[in-house]
Motif scaffolding. Structure first.
Motif, short mmCIF file in Angstrom:
data_model
loop_
_atom_site.label_atom_id
_atom_site.label_comp_id
_atom_site.label_asym_id
_atom_site.label_seq_id
_atom_site.Cartn_x
_atom_site.Cartn_y
_atom_site.Cartn_z
N PHE A 49 53.85 48.54 52.85
CA PHE A 49 54.00 47.54 53.92
C PHE A 49 54.23 48.22 55.27
O PHE A 49 55.04 49.13 55.38
CB PHE A 49 55.18 46.61 53.60
N SER A 283 62.28 44.52 46.08
CA SER A 283 60.97 44.26 46.67
C SER A 283 60.63 45.44 47.57
O SER A 283 61.26 45.63 48.60
CB SER A 283 60.99 42.96 47.49
N SER A 285 58.41 45.95 49.63
CA SER A 285 57.96 45.62 50.98
C SER A 285 58.99 44.85 51.79
O SER A 285 58.73 44.51 52.95
CB SER A 285 56.65 44.83 50.93
N ILE A 383 56.24 36.78 47.06
CA ILE A 383 56.13 38.22 47.34
C ILE A 383 57.30 38.95 46.71
O ILE A 383 57.14 39.92 45.97
CB ILE A 383 56.06 38.48 48.85
N GLU A 387 57.04 41.37 43.23
CA GLU A 387 57.40 42.79 43.30
C GLU A 387 58.60 43.09 42.41
O GLU A 387 58.66 44.14 41.77
CB GLU A 387 57.65 43.17 44.76
N TYR A 427 49.47 36.51 45.22
CA TYR A 427 50.33 37.52 45.85
C TYR A 427 49.63 38.13 47.06
O TYR A 427 50.23 38.29 48.14
CB TYR A 427 50.68 38.60 44.83
N ASN A 431 50.51 37.74 51.21
CA ASN A 431 50.63 38.87 52.13
C ASN A 431 49.68 38.74 53.32
O ASN A 431 49.99 39.24 54.41
CB ASN A 431 50.40 40.18 51.37
N ARG A 432 48.56 38.09 53.12
CA ARG A 432 47.68 37.82 54.26
C ARG A 432 48.36 36.82 55.21
O ARG A 432 48.32 36.99 56.44
CB ARG A 432 46.34 37.28 53.79
N ARG A 434 51.47 36.54 55.46
CA ARG A 434 52.56 37.32 56.05
C ARG A 434 52.09 38.05 57.30
O ARG A 434 52.82 38.15 58.29
CB ARG A 434 53.07 38.31 55.00
N GLN A 435 50.87 38.55 57.28
CA GLN A 435 50.33 39.22 58.46
C GLN A 435 50.21 38.25 59.63
O GLN A 435 50.48 38.62 60.79
CB GLN A 435 48.96 39.82 58.13
N LEU A 466 60.72 38.98 56.16
CA LEU A 466 59.31 39.23 55.88
C LEU A 466 58.67 40.13 56.92
O LEU A 466 57.82 40.97 56.60
CB LEU A 466 58.56 37.90 55.80
#
Length: 522
Positions: A49, A283, A285, A383, A387, A427, A431-432, A434-435, A466
């Protein structure tokens, strides 16, 4: 297969289902082959991450801080008030040889043993190690080798952190006899600074809550309450004056929660600022390591000692750290979550609004802002759970998860079991998203140095965990039941200095950080 489709919200026609089955069998064979190769606790995923958003400019970093050690500190009367001295006060006594490191260490060891039965905050008291470290500190100081402000200062560490020769239990029954014969990087850095490890403090089981394999850690302000999780022991012991400071970890509130519940100051640094080598992963990340202390200055001192690049943790960054305590706080660009603060009708909200008034009297004129909208905040917990499920894969498959103390719907044990049903696609999609969140928080923070927020009750805590932003939880007083309350200062990535500066200024102007639970000075 139909039931599996229903579980993940999809439906395939029979002709496609028939073609899928052989593929799924091959997948299962692949899973089995991977499991033949054991993975050590220190193996991070190859996909790491990075919290840096597009358009991000690294804040200017000051290299080093000149920590001030006062000369006029005396042994208090009554003597037990020593338990609530700050790091600079204790350092003054030690440096000026008004007390020895051994005497100070024995003082805190005695307090740990006295109050542990009621608070259940310590898993292992490290007597022999502490006394050996104290003896070495006394010899070095006597011979003119003074290592700095932490030399001879006792502390405790959350029992997720490995220390050779002592159990590292992770707070959970399956690991209560586990000994990891390596030294966590943060423990090694504090040892190099001359600090003295007196105890390994309770982590809620596998970094969840305040329940561990042998009890429930208590809040010294009200022992009918738990101490908050999961750095429960770190918050409780620091609050009760059993240690001057402690290390904790946070994935989703585990420093800010016990800091608030126990009325101490807690710093959660930027993701990657502090090494996690030798520490249990929940986790990869999201995990961060930080201090819980008497005040912001104490947190800054400890953070300075533990932060930095570590060859054993590829997520760490090589950046200097320092705070200019003489900088005019009026130069800070400050925002606040006006709507979130105003809608909190509890005593905690009242205390936060009063704290805002104090800040305005200090010359701070914060700008009203709001957290990013159109964000799937409630979907992000997959997420962490996915993890955690990967790290504790063997615990679940072996059935060891079944011997954990808590087994209810919201327990860590149950969370780990259900993690097996999170699709890999979801998952990745989380994370997408999250971006996208990272970019939206950057758009919010780019014009400010500090964002003032409620600690709980809004989206800030989840969002900044996050995105990896640093925060400090600052006490704001007591509610009508004499329970501590707090507010949170959020900083830009890698800019711990700004939130520490404002927190210290606030604490210099108020006395909330000097409140201590009654009954611990006898």
């Amino acid at each position: 297969m139909k039931k599996s489709e229903k579980l993940i919200g999809l439906h395939f026609e029979t002709k496609y289902r028939d073609t899928l089955y052989p593929y799924l069998k091959r997948n299962r064979s692949g899973f089995d082959s991977l499991r033949k190769y054991p993975l050590g606790n220190d193996v991070f995923p190859a996909i790491r991450f990075d919290p840096t958003p597009f358009g991000f400019t690294m804040p200017e970093q000051q290299n080093g801080t000149e920590w001030s050690i006062p000369d006029n500190v005396e042994i208090p009367e009554p003597y037990n008030l020593l338990a609530f001295y700050t790091i600079p006060q204790l350092a003054s006594l030690i440096k000026n040889q008004k007390i020895t490191a051994t005497e100070l260490t024995k003082f805190f060891l005695d307090r740990l043993k006295k109050y542990q039965p009621a608070l259940q905050c310590s898993i292992t008291i490290t007597d022999s190690l502490a006394l050996a470290q104290a003896k070495r500190a006394d010899e070095e100081i006597k011979n003119g080798k003074y290592r700095g402000i932490l030399h001879g200062i006792p502390y405790g560490t959350k029992d997720l952190m490995a220390v050779p020769g002592y159990p590292t239990t992770w707070g959970a029954a399956p690991y209560k006899d586990q000994i990891i014969n390596e030294t966590a990087t943060v423990v090694k850095k504090l040892e190099d600074a001359g600090a003295i490890l007196v105890t390994k403090l309770v982590s809620g089981a596998l970094a969840r809550g305040d329940v561990w394999f042998d009890g429930k850690t208590k809040n010294p302000w009200d022992t009918t309450q738990g101490a908050g999780g999961s750095s429960a022991g770190s918050g409780s012991a620091t609050s009760a004056g059993l240690v001057p400071f402690a290390l904790g970890t946070e994935t989703l509130g585990s420093i800010t929660s016990p800091s608030t519940r126990n009325g101490v100051t807690g710093l959660r640094p930027t993701y990657g600022r502090v090494s996690r080598h030798g520490i249990m992963s929940l986790s990869w990340s999201m995990d961060k390591v930080g201090p819980l202390g008497r005040n912001a200055e104490d947190c800054a001192i400890v953070f300075d000692a533990i932060q930095g690049k570590d060859k054993n943790d590829l997520t760490t960054v090589d950046l200097p750290f320092g705070v200019d305590w003489n900088k005019d706080i009026k130069s800070l660009r400050v925002a606040y979550l006006k709507e979130d603060i105003e809608k909190d009708t509890t005593e905690s909200g009242d205390n936060l609004r009063n704290a805002l008034k104090s800040l305005k009297e200090m010359g701070i004129e914060p700008t009203a802002v709001e957290m990013p909208e159109d964000v799937p905040y409630r979907g992000f917990d997959i997420i962490l759970r996915a993890e955690a499920g990967a790290f504790f894969d063997e615990l679940v498959r072996s059935g060891g998860v079944d011997v954990m103390v808590e087994q209810d719907q919201r327990s860590r044990a149950n969370s780990l079991r259900q993690s097996r049903f999170i699709p890999a696609v979801e998952y990745i999609q989380a994370n997408r998203q999250r971006q996208v969140l990272i970019q939206k928080v950057q758009d919010l923070m780019k014009d400010y140095d500090v964002l003032i927020s409620p600690t709980f009750g809004n989206d800030q805590l989840l969002a900044t965990n996050l995105t990896g932003h640093p925060v400090i939880a600052v006490p704001t007083g007591l509610d009508d039941e004499n329970h501590p309350t707090s507010m949170t200062f959020v900083g830009n990535l890698y800019d711990e200095a700004s939130i520490l500066l404002l927190a210290k200024a606030f604490q210099d102007a108020t006395s909330f950080d000097e409140l201590h639970p009654p009954g611990y000075i006898d």
